[in-house]
Design a protein around this motif. Structure first.
Motif, PDB file in Angstrom:
ATOM      1  N   GLU A  48       0.831  -1.199   0.000  1.00  0.00           N
ATOM      2  CA  GLU A  48       0.000   0.000   0.000  1.00  0.00           C
ATOM      3  C   GLU A  48       0.871   1.256   0.000  1.00  0.00           C
ATOM      4  N   LYS A  49       1.975   1.203   0.741  1.00  0.00           N
ATOM      5  CA  LYS A  49       2.916   2.336   0.747  1.00  0.00           C
ATOM      6  C   LYS A  49       3.555   2.500  -0.631  1.00  0.00           C
ATOM      7  N   ASP A  50       3.939   1.369  -1.255  1.00  0.00           N
ATOM      8  CA  ASP A  50       4.494   1.432  -2.613  1.00  0.00           C
ATOM      9  C   ASP A  50       3.546   2.179  -3.545  1.00  0.00           C
ATOM     10  N   VAL A  51       2.270   1.810  -3.497  1.00  0.00           N
ATOM     11  CA  VAL A  51       1.289   2.375  -4.423  1.00  0.00           C
ATOM     12  C   VAL A  51       1.004   3.837  -4.100  1.00  0.00           C
ATOM     13  N   ARG A  52       0.957   4.166  -2.821  1.00  0.00           N
ATOM     14  CA  ARG A  52       0.748   5.573  -2.446  1.00  0.00           C
ATOM     15  C   ARG A  52       1.860   6.453  -2.999  1.00  0.00           C
ATOM     16  N   GLU A  53       3.085   5.945  -2.941  1.00  0.00           N
ATOM     17  CA  GLU A  53       4.224   6.759  -3.359  1.00  0.00           C
ATOM     18  C   GLU A  53       4.496   6.683  -4.864  1.00  0.00           C
ATOM     19  N   GLY A  54       4.215   5.516  -5.476  1.00  0.00           N
ATOM     20  CA  GLY A  54       4.566   5.343  -6.887  1.00  0.00           C
ATOM     21  C   GLY A  54       3.392   5.205  -7.828  1.00  0.00           C
ATOM     22  N   GLY A  55       2.179   5.081  -7.290  1.00  0.00           N
ATOM     23  CA  GLY A  55       0.998   4.946  -8.132  1.00  0.00           C
ATOM     24  C   GLY A  55       0.728   3.504  -8.534  1.00  0.00           C
ATOM     25  N   LEU A  56      -0.442   3.285  -9.084  1.00  0.00           N
ATOM     26  CA  LEU A  56      -0.809   1.957  -9.563  1.00  0.00           C
ATOM     27  C   LEU A  56      -0.007   1.579 -10.806  1.00  0.00           C
ATOM     28  N   PRO A  57       0.267   0.290 -10.992  1.00  0.00           N
ATOM     29  CA  PRO A  57       0.860  -0.133 -12.265  1.00  0.00           C
ATOM     30  C   PRO A  57      -0.101   0.179 -13.402  1.00  0.00           C
ATOM     31  N   PRO A  58       0.391   0.340 -14.610  1.00  0.00           N
ATOM     32  CA  PRO A  58      -0.497   0.581 -15.748  1.00  0.00           C
ATOM     33  C   PRO A  58      -1.399  -0.625 -15.975  1.00  0.00           C
ATOM     34  N   ALA A  59      -2.461  -0.397 -16.736  1.00  0.00           N
ATOM     35  CA  ALA A  59      -3.387  -1.489 -17.046  1.00  0.00           C
ATOM     36  C   ALA A  59      -2.702  -2.454 -18.004  1.00  0.00           C
ATOM     37  N   ALA A  60      -2.048  -3.475 -17.443  1.00  0.00           N
ATOM     38  CA  ALA A  60      -1.319  -4.457 -18.237  1.00  0.00           C
ATOM     39  C   ALA A  60      -1.130  -5.707 -17.397  1.00  0.00           C
ATOM     40  N   TYR A  61      -0.955  -6.830 -18.072  1.00  0.00           N
ATOM     41  CA  TYR A  61      -0.678  -8.069 -17.353  1.00  0.00           C
ATOM     42  C   TYR A  61       0.750  -8.058 -16.826  1.00  0.00           C
TER      43      TYR A  61
END
Length: 235
Positions: free
Chosen positions: A163-176
């Motif tokens: 959750e910290k990763d995503v807060r700081e770096g954002g969601l991965p792009p829509a891709a597998y």
């Protein structure tokens, strides 16, 4: 009935035990798993596939109970030898699966590697029954924690850190997930050869490697068809 089951016969002659990379997790691969793979393809083509869970980016149809029970009788000695033998034996659930969701339509949870649960005694099987250019299965390490498998004990730390990763770096792009970037690194991958089965502990971080340019067809004879199974200890 006996002749019908013979068409679903499996062979362990191509079984190979291996330590995959990373934390040296045990895995079992079996080439030429089905003696008559065409039987499974023909059966799948007659099934009504449906979306079952929000996590899986595709559709599924149950494998016949009689087939599951017959397979388990053949497989349980190999599972006992490769993994931890449960005192009361194994139970099995299995189904046909087809990945159908275009990459740009993936919801956030489908863009990350996942586990099938935190129980290290649950064994997963993936049998590849497609001839598409889409790949096999990748196994991953979470960069921030170093975790390759999730347990009841380490899951809270993993979730908080991701959750910290995503807060700081954002969601991965829509891709597998293929190489795992940006929050994971791939440590091992099965090739996904036709009629090859792989067995691994379901609490390892993993994901299907969907890399081909072909459309993700819902047709069992054209799409990325697999048979997935879980083997759980009887408790």
């Amino acid at each position: 009935m006996q002749s019908e089951m013979q068409n679903w016969e499996i062979s362990m002659l191509g079984a190979q035990l291996a330590d995959s990379q990373g934390e040296k997790h045990t895995s079992l691969s079996v080439s030429d798993f089905l003696a008559h793979p065409q039987t499974a393809l023909e059966f799948a083509s007659l099934q009504k596939f449906a979306k079952i869970t929000p996590q899986y980016p595709g559709v599924r149809a149950a494998l016949p109970r009689s087939v599951c029970d017959a397979w388990l009788e053949t497989l349980f000695p190999r599972l006992d030898a490769a993994f931890t033998a449960p005192p009361k034996g194994w139970r099995i659930e299995a189904w046909f699966s087809i990945v159908t969701t275009p990459a740009e339509q993936l919801i956030p949870m489908q863009r990350f590697p996942h586990v099938d649960g935190t129980d290290p005694d649950q064994i997963a099987m993936m049998l590849y029954l497609h001839g598409t250019s889409h790949g096999g299965t990748g196994f991953f390490r979470h960069r921030s924690t170093g975790f390759e498998e999730l347990t009841e004990a380490n899951f809270p730390a993993y979730r908080a850190t991701l959750e910290k990763d995503v807060r700081e770096g954002g969601l991965p792009p829509a891709a597998y997930t293929t190489d795992g970037a940006p929050y994971y690194e791939r440590v091992y991958a099965s090739e996904g050869r036709f009629n090859e089965a792989i067995f691994y502990r379901g609490n390892r971080l993993h994901s299907g490697i969907i890399v081909g340019d072909e459309a993700l067809s819902p047709d069992p004879l054209k799409g990325r068809l697999t048979i997935n199974a879980f083997f759980r200890p009887i408790r």
